[in-house]
Design an enzyme around this catalytic site. Structure first.
Site, short mmCIF file in Angstrom:
data_model
loop_
_atom_site.label_atom_id
_atom_site.label_comp_id
_atom_site.label_asym_id
_atom_site.label_seq_id
_atom_site.Cartn_x
_atom_site.Cartn_y
_atom_site.Cartn_z
N GLY A 9 0.81 -1.21 0.00
CA GLY A 9 0.00 0.00 0.00
C GLY A 9 0.84 1.26 0.00
CG ASN A 10 4.98 0.95 0.99
OD1 ASN A 10 4.59 -0.21 1.10
ND2 ASN A 10 6.12 1.27 0.41
CE LYS A 122 -6.62 -5.82 5.76
NZ LYS A 122 -5.15 -5.90 5.75
CE LYS A 207 -0.49 -4.88 0.31
NZ LYS A 207 -0.45 -5.25 1.73
CE LYS A 265 4.46 -5.83 2.83
NZ LYS A 265 3.20 -5.69 3.61
#
Length: 307
Positions: A9-10, A122, A207, A265
């Protein structure tokens, strides 16, 4: 080589930035530069986050007096895929003249009986005072929870089981197209057991886990997860902090990385490597090409087998 790139997102909005369109466009210019360097030599599929964008749309929808009820999260997720996909496609067209580029609204199948629906965790949308959050929860049947700064809505984050458009993405890649897809983890849907009909659900799929599944289904050679740090760090934020430059899936899992940041991740990278025998890496956006060539980032490789 076929590479699935998962943008954090960054990459679209840095922490603390206003979610204005021109701010996101400036950040996407950096994304396009990083992707273009790889697209010169490799088949590329780009996935992306949508946290700030879906949060903004959720707030707007919940406070719109013309609506009898807010739009469901699956439709808001589809909206973010269209918006971010358009920004990426236009910029990549300019950066890669002559390259076919397409953004595809993508649906991710989840199980209706996934335990995550019973335990939503979430966070979505803005931070609210407790009284306002409780009022919205009562009005719309939401779940709420406290984070570090206040109260927010929480929704389910079920495990991705399949990507509806995988065959279409295959065909686009065969035609030489750079594909932007699976934004925000994909639009979450369940599939009817008898008819196969798809039904949207109120959830947000992680994601990075979706990117790992997509890379597996596409038979990708490399999963590249780009974020705002140069590599994974063990004991991050402590005096014992140290860079992890090379790891197996088992070694990553022993690291105990937090669920709210590096955990998804590292798990996504581990799953892809375990299931395919391919390579994954985690690192900084601006070092994308160096990561693929082994000069930066954290490389995740299969376990060595002794004959």
């Amino acid at each position: 080589m076929r590479i699935v790139i998962a943008l954090g997102g960054n990459a679209l909005l840095h922490r603390g930035e206003r979610p204005d369109a021109d701010v996101q466009q400036a950040n996407i210019d950096r994304v396009a530069t990083a992707v273009a360097a790889l697209a010169q030599e490799h088949e590329i599929v780009v996935t992306h986050g949508n946290g700030p964008q879906i949060g903004l749309l959720a707030v707007e929808s919940a406070t719109d007096p013309s609506l009898t009820a807010p739009y469901p999260l699956d439709l808001l997720g589809a909206q973010t895929q269209g918006m971010i996909g358009s920004l990426l496609v236009r910029t990549l067209y300019d950066t890669l003249p002559g390259q076919r580029v397409a953004a595809l609204v993508t649906h991710t199948v989840v199980r209706a009986d996934d335990p995550a629906f019973r335990h939503p965790t979430k966070f979505v949308g803005q931070v609210l005072p407790r009284s306002e959050a409780r009022a919205l929860a009562h009005r719309y049947g939401w779940h709420i929870a406290q984070d570090s700064t206040g109260w927010r809505r929480v929704v389910a984050s079920p495990t991705p089981e399949g990507i509806v458009e995988t065959d279409t993405i295959h065909e686009l890649l065969k035609a030489g197209t750079l594909v932007v897809c699976a934004g925000g983890g994909g639009v979450p849907v369940t599939a009817d057991r008898d008819s196969g009909a798809l039904h949207g659900v109120e959830a947000v799929v992680d994601k990075d886990l979706t990117a790992a599944l997509l890379a597996e289904e596409l038979k990708a050679d490399f999963l590249l997860i780009l974020t705002n740090v140069p590599n994974v760090y063990a004991d991050y934020g402590t005096p014992r902090q140290r860079a992890v430059l090379d790891a197996t899936p088992a070694e990553l899992r022993r690291g105990g990385f937090p669920a709210g940041s590096m955990g998804p991740k590292t798990e996504a990278a581990a799953r892809f490597v375990e299931r395919t025998g391919g390579l994954a890496a985690i690192g900084a956006l601006d070092a994308a090409q160096e990561i693929v060539h082994g000069r930066s980032g954290t490389l995740v490789r299969p376990e060595l087998t002794v004959p």
